[in-house]
Design a protein around this motif. Structure first.
Motif, mmCIF file in Angstrom:
data_model
loop_
_atom_site.group_PDB
_atom_site.id
_atom_site.type_symbol
_atom_site.label_atom_id
_atom_site.label_comp_id
_atom_site.label_asym_id
_atom_site.label_seq_id
_atom_site.Cartn_x
_atom_site.Cartn_y
_atom_site.Cartn_z
ATOM 1 N N ALA A 219 -1.351 -14.707 -3.952
ATOM 2 C CA ALA A 219 -2.497 -13.654 -4.230
ATOM 3 C C ALA A 219 -2.608 -12.946 -2.787
ATOM 4 O O ALA A 219 -2.651 -11.673 -2.568
ATOM 5 N N LEU A 220 -2.614 -13.829 -1.821
ATOM 6 C CA LEU A 220 -2.614 -13.260 -0.369
ATOM 7 C C LEU A 220 -1.175 -12.756 0.016
ATOM 8 O O LEU A 220 -1.350 -11.564 0.611
ATOM 9 N N PHE A 221 -0.106 -13.129 -0.764
ATOM 10 C CA PHE A 221 0.919 -12.210 -0.165
ATOM 11 C C PHE A 221 1.151 -10.983 -0.934
ATOM 12 O O PHE A 221 1.536 -10.078 -0.311
ATOM 13 N N ALA A 222 0.490 -11.007 -2.179
ATOM 14 C CA ALA A 222 0.553 -9.722 -2.792
ATOM 15 C C ALA A 222 -0.239 -8.666 -2.044
ATOM 16 O O ALA A 222 0.035 -7.453 -1.980
ATOM 17 N N ALA A 223 -1.543 -9.086 -1.553
ATOM 18 C CA ALA A 223 -2.313 -8.296 -0.567
ATOM 19 C C ALA A 223 -1.471 -7.846 0.530
ATOM 20 O O ALA A 223 -1.644 -6.634 0.845
ATOM 21 N N GLN A 224 -0.788 -8.670 1.172
ATOM 22 C CA GLN A 224 0.191 -8.169 2.187
ATOM 23 C C GLN A 224 1.012 -7.299 1.945
ATOM 24 O O GLN A 224 1.538 -6.145 2.744
ATOM 25 N N MET A 225 1.655 -7.326 0.592
ATOM 26 C CA MET A 225 2.641 -6.391 0.241
ATOM 27 C C MET A 225 2.165 -5.270 -0.032
ATOM 28 O O MET A 225 2.994 -4.173 0.103
#
Length: 357
Positions: A124-130
């Motif tokens: 979920a953190l990576f999704a926000a970064q993307m």
């Protein structure tokens, strides 16, 4: 090929003549159509005109070589001749690429859906970064970004986010982003320093009009409710959020980012149309398996397309076996080199396919 180029050159000159008439703006629809056609043809016409000039330069250099006896002059003419021959070869390749059949969706705006996959909170953190990566890239292109729906978790991550990017040629660039993106890094919550692997899925869909996808009223259930999560006082205290359920496919879409129920409804329908159109596109690609294999960016949504390895500072695109050691720049939206490389590889594959036939 050259007969077709001559026809397109004649058509371009006809358009320029029509655009030069004082009454051309009287019919705005016709005027816009002519302007678009002129814009589409300009790169091809400019390359073809340069090609013809280079061919003429070759003929002129050959004619002068026959008459010239001075050795220094002959050497200079030979250099010019070789330069013109090289330029002709380059322009022939460029013209072939410009004549490739164009994806009818290339000029469209896009709707992007990012979903956290394997990896829990880290995904979920990576999704926000993307999401931020694509927002920064869109801003660098002077495109507009509108968030349609977001499901956030408390630590700054996103389980899912849907957003629209409005800008000329958005789909032509971003269509290559569809697929599974994998991240390898040490999560902040990991005390042992072990590298974790997480995934997200990205779906890039062209925005479609009512005429492209017809939705029957009886196939839809519309629910309105109060928005949840972060939002202003007005957003959370009125029934402004809209949820659509499409019975035939089971697709459920949700929009809550606007204060107005009508605006949320419009966004939800835009997202639903894009998803239904995407399903039809996927069916066509499955039916045309050979075509799918010969193109980049039109493959299976479950295909792992890219890995972001933070400890090594590298990003690898597996489709074209390209590795770049500038992960910080890429996460800040600098994906131009990645996208340009994918476009070039896609064009090369299409050209090779064309030459086989």
């Amino acid at each position: 090929m050259f007969d077709r180029l001559e026809d397109l050159l004649i058509r371009f000159e006809e358009i320029m003549g029509e655009l030069g008439e004082p009454t051309v703006t009287n019919n705005q629809e016709r005027f816009r159509a002519l302007m678009k056609e002129q814009s589409d043809l300009t790169p091809l016409v400019e390359a073809y005109r340069e090609y013809k000039k280079s061919r003429q330069d070759i003929e002129d250099s050959l004619a002068m070589l026959e008459e010239e006896s001075d050795e220094d002059m002959r050497e200079m003419l030979k250099e010019e001749l070789n330069a013109s021959k090289k330029r002709v070869e380059e322009l022939e390749e460029r013209l072939k690429i410009l004549l490739l059949p164009k994806d009818p969706n290339d000029d469209k705006n896009v709707i992007v859906e990012i979903r956290a996959g394997a990896g829990g909170d880290e995904a979920a953190l990576f999704a926000a970064q993307m999401y931020r990566l694509y927002v920064h890239y869109a801003e660098s292109q002077r495109w507009k970004v509108e968030t349609m729906n977001v499901d956030e978790i408390g630590i700054g991550g996103m389980k899912e986010v849907n957003f629209m990017i409005t800008g000329s040629g958005a789909y032509s660039k971003l269509k290559y982003e569809s697929g599974v993106h994998r991240v390898q890094r040490v999560p902040e919550t990991e005390s042992g320093g072990r590298i974790h692997t997480s995934t997200i899925t990205v779906a890039v869909m062209p925005e479609v009009e009512d005429v492209d996808v017809v939705i029957d009223d009886k196939d839809i259930r519309i629910d309105v409710m109060r928005a949840s999560g972060n939002g202003g006082q007005c957003v959370n205290t009125t029934d402004s959020a809209v949820r659509l359920t499409h019975y035939p496919t089971g697709i459920v879409v949700y929009s809550q980012t606007e204060k107005s129920q009508l605006q949320n409804k419009a966004k939800a329908f835009a997202l639903l149309r894009a998803k239904l159109y995407d399903i039809e596109q996927q069916k066509q690609h499955d039916a045309e398996a050979e075509l799918r294999r010969s193109q980049i960016g039109t493959g299976d949504r479950s295909e792992k397309i890219r890995t972001y390895n933070f400890p090594q500072g590298r990003v690898t695109d597996h489709r074209i076996k390209l590795t770049l050691y500038k992960i910080d720049d890429i996460m800040n939206g600098d994906i131009v080199e990645l996208l340009d490389s994918l476009i070039a590889a896609d064009q090369s594959m299409k050209l090779a396919k064309l030459n086989e036939n």
